[in-house]
Design a protein around this motif. Structure first.
Motif, short mmCIF file in Angstrom:
data_model
loop_
_atom_site.label_atom_id
_atom_site.label_comp_id
_atom_site.label_asym_id
_atom_site.label_seq_id
_atom_site.Cartn_x
_atom_site.Cartn_y
_atom_site.Cartn_z
N PRO A 66 -25.29 29.43 50.69
CA PRO A 66 -26.50 28.83 51.25
C PRO A 66 -26.68 29.10 52.74
CG PRO A 66 -25.38 27.27 49.84
CD PRO A 66 -24.47 28.45 49.98
N ILE A 67 -25.59 29.04 53.52
CA ILE A 67 -25.69 29.22 54.96
C ILE A 67 -26.08 30.65 55.32
CG2 ILE A 67 -24.31 29.35 57.08
CD1 ILE A 67 -22.98 26.73 56.23
N PHE A 69 -27.63 32.80 53.35
CA PHE A 69 -29.00 33.01 52.86
C PHE A 69 -30.04 32.39 53.80
CE2 PHE A 69 -32.74 31.92 50.33
CZ PHE A 69 -33.01 33.12 49.70
N LEU A 70 -29.84 31.12 54.14
CA LEU A 70 -30.82 30.43 54.98
C LEU A 70 -30.88 31.02 56.39
CD1 LEU A 70 -29.96 26.79 53.85
CD2 LEU A 70 -32.13 27.97 53.47
N THR A 71 -29.72 31.35 56.95
CA THR A 71 -29.68 31.90 58.31
C THR A 71 -30.40 33.24 58.38
OG1 THR A 71 -27.55 30.81 58.71
CG2 THR A 71 -28.18 32.57 60.22
N ILE A 72 -30.15 34.10 57.39
CA ILE A 72 -30.77 35.43 57.40
C ILE A 72 -32.26 35.35 57.11
CG2 ILE A 72 -30.83 37.68 56.25
CD1 ILE A 72 -27.83 37.45 55.85
N VAL A 73 -32.65 34.59 56.10
CA VAL A 73 -34.07 34.48 55.74
C VAL A 73 -34.87 33.92 56.91
CG1 VAL A 73 -35.74 33.31 54.26
CG2 VAL A 73 -33.68 34.29 53.25
N VAL A 185 -27.90 21.18 54.83
CA VAL A 185 -26.68 21.95 54.52
C VAL A 185 -25.69 21.89 55.69
CG1 VAL A 185 -25.75 24.27 54.11
CG2 VAL A 185 -27.81 23.53 52.91
N PHE A 186 -26.19 22.08 56.91
CA PHE A 186 -25.30 22.08 58.08
C PHE A 186 -24.76 20.67 58.37
CE2 PHE A 186 -27.33 26.19 59.12
CZ PHE A 186 -26.17 26.93 59.32
#
Length: 416
Positions: A66-67, A69-73, A185-186
């Motif tokens: 998730p981290i 994926f979310l960071t890159i997107v 998430v974080f």
């Protein structure tokens, strides 16, 4: 009557004590020490603690997908310039290849200088290396490497989704939802990290209990050479690169000390992946650079592994009194430049890479891997720590060269 003023020594001492007792780094360090003691004096109980280390790393791994994926997107969708994505990717891979090759060369040079393989083979402990001895350089497959590497799979999916999001009509609403999910998430990760001392204790107690400190003695010279070489690489090579950009390697190491201790305790650089991404963003690196460089680096920028692999080949050559010509040494470096990229994320993959390299060379007995098995676990910490530092430095450098580094964030964070 004893009245304490606001600046009295008693209040200052209490403040210092409170700071120490609430510091996660302190508790991780204490846990590592307790784990070593338990593993040494009660090996059976130490081995039983393996479940604590494994479960903690498994818990952290739940956040990696998730981290990333979310960071890159969010990073790509926020850039608004898709050419920049390709430029960062090419720049990162080029940097990885150059620095990893330097690491390989340093490993070979130090091994020839200190000759760790010049020891009596009869005093060394043999392990069972039969599962690795049939490996061949031809067995390496980039497709299998990709299919077995979850980080790379998420990285590719995130890049595609990030690019697609730039053309989506409801882009702003989608980004808002992703940002909210990212905060959740974080926040969850923050609370999970409070369990780090337990994971570090379990990992260290198991390592010492299972393999024992006594196994270090026969191959102590090799271990010392590996640790020395990795220290030289970190402070001399990576330190010089950072110094060019007016950043101290010591300040970086101080800043990521919690992650370094966590990797030391668990022997897994993956355990620190989510938190190192958070810290790099906080330091000033852009979300897009962190999102692209860190996950890619965990698969392709294995400086510590490169040093270990090259030193191991020379160690075995010296152990069997095999002379390698200059051309053969270059061949070893060339083979490892390619095959070492497959040493990421899979247990025992380092030995498979070593076996395939020795098979391709046709001079050093592959059975020599049996001598390395006993001490390999104690060098995995050094490999993982060096890999983590290498990827941290790479992210800072790429962010700097992209002029995507917030200088205002650097000094306050470094002073903490």
């Amino acid at each position: 009557m004893n009245i304490s003023t606001p600046n009295s020594p008693s209040k200052n001492n209490k403040s210092i004590l409170k700071t120490i007792l609430t510091n996660l780094t302190f508790w991780v360090l204490v846990s590592i020490i307790v784990g070593i003691l338990l593993g040494h004096f009660s090996p059976e109980n130490g081995v039983k603690m393996e479940v604590l280390g494994k479960r903690f790393v498994d818990l952290i791994k739940l956040f990696i997908g998730p981290i990333i994926f979310l960071t890159i997107v969010l990073g790509i969708s926020g850039m608004g310039n898709l050419k920049k994505v390709g430029r960062i990717g090419i720049k990162a891979l080029t940097y990885f290849e150059v620095v990893s090759t330097v690491a390989l060369a340093i490993g070979v040079a130090v091994a020839y200088l200190f000759q760790p393989g010049k020891v009596d083979k009869s005093k060394l402990t043999l392990g069972d290396a039969s599962q690795y001895t049939n490996a061949s350089a031809k067995d390496f497959s980039w497709l299998e490497f990709f299919l077995s590497n979850f980080t790379l799979q998420v990285l590719l999916a995130a890049i595609v989704c990030g690019i697609a999001l730039n053309f989506y009509q409801k882009r702003e609403q989608t980004i808002l939802v992703l940002e909210r999910f990212s905060k959740v998430v974080f926040t969850c990760l923050k609370y999970v990290m409070y369990l780090a001392p337990i994971g570090a204790f379990g990992g260290m107690a198991y390592t010492i209990g299972k393999f024992g400190l006594q196994t270090l003695i026969p191959l102590g010279k090799l271990m010392l050479c590996v640790y020395l070489t990795m220290a030289l690489f970190v402070f001399l090579i990576l330190g010089s690169i950072l110094k060019y950009y007016k950043i101290s390697i010591l300040s970086i190491l101080k800043y990521i000390k919690e992650e370094l201790l966590l990797v030391l305790g668990t022997s897994s650089s993956e355990a620190a992946l989510p938190s190192i991404m958070v810290k790099l963003e906080r330091m000033g690196c852009s979300k897009s650079v962190v999102g692209l460089v860190i996950p890619t680096g965990y698969s392709f920028n294995l400086d510590g592994t490169s040093i270990y692999l090259s030193m191991s080949v020379i160690f075995l050559a010296q152990l069997y009194d095999v002379h390698l010509s200059f051309f053969e040494i270059l061949t070893v470096i060339g083979i490892l430049m390619i095959t070492s990229k497959g040493a990421a994320g899979v247990t025992g993959s380092g030995f498979i890479v070593l076996a395939s390299t020795l098979t391709a060379l046709h001079k050093i007995p592959v059975e020599g891997l049996a001598f390395l098995l006993g001490v390999d676990k104690f060098m995995s910490e050094a490999r993982a720590i060096t890999n983590l530092i290498g990827n941290t430095v790479a992210t800072i450098i790429i962010s700097k060269t992209e002029r995507d580094f917030t200088e205002l964030n650097l000094d306050p964070v470094m002073d903490e």
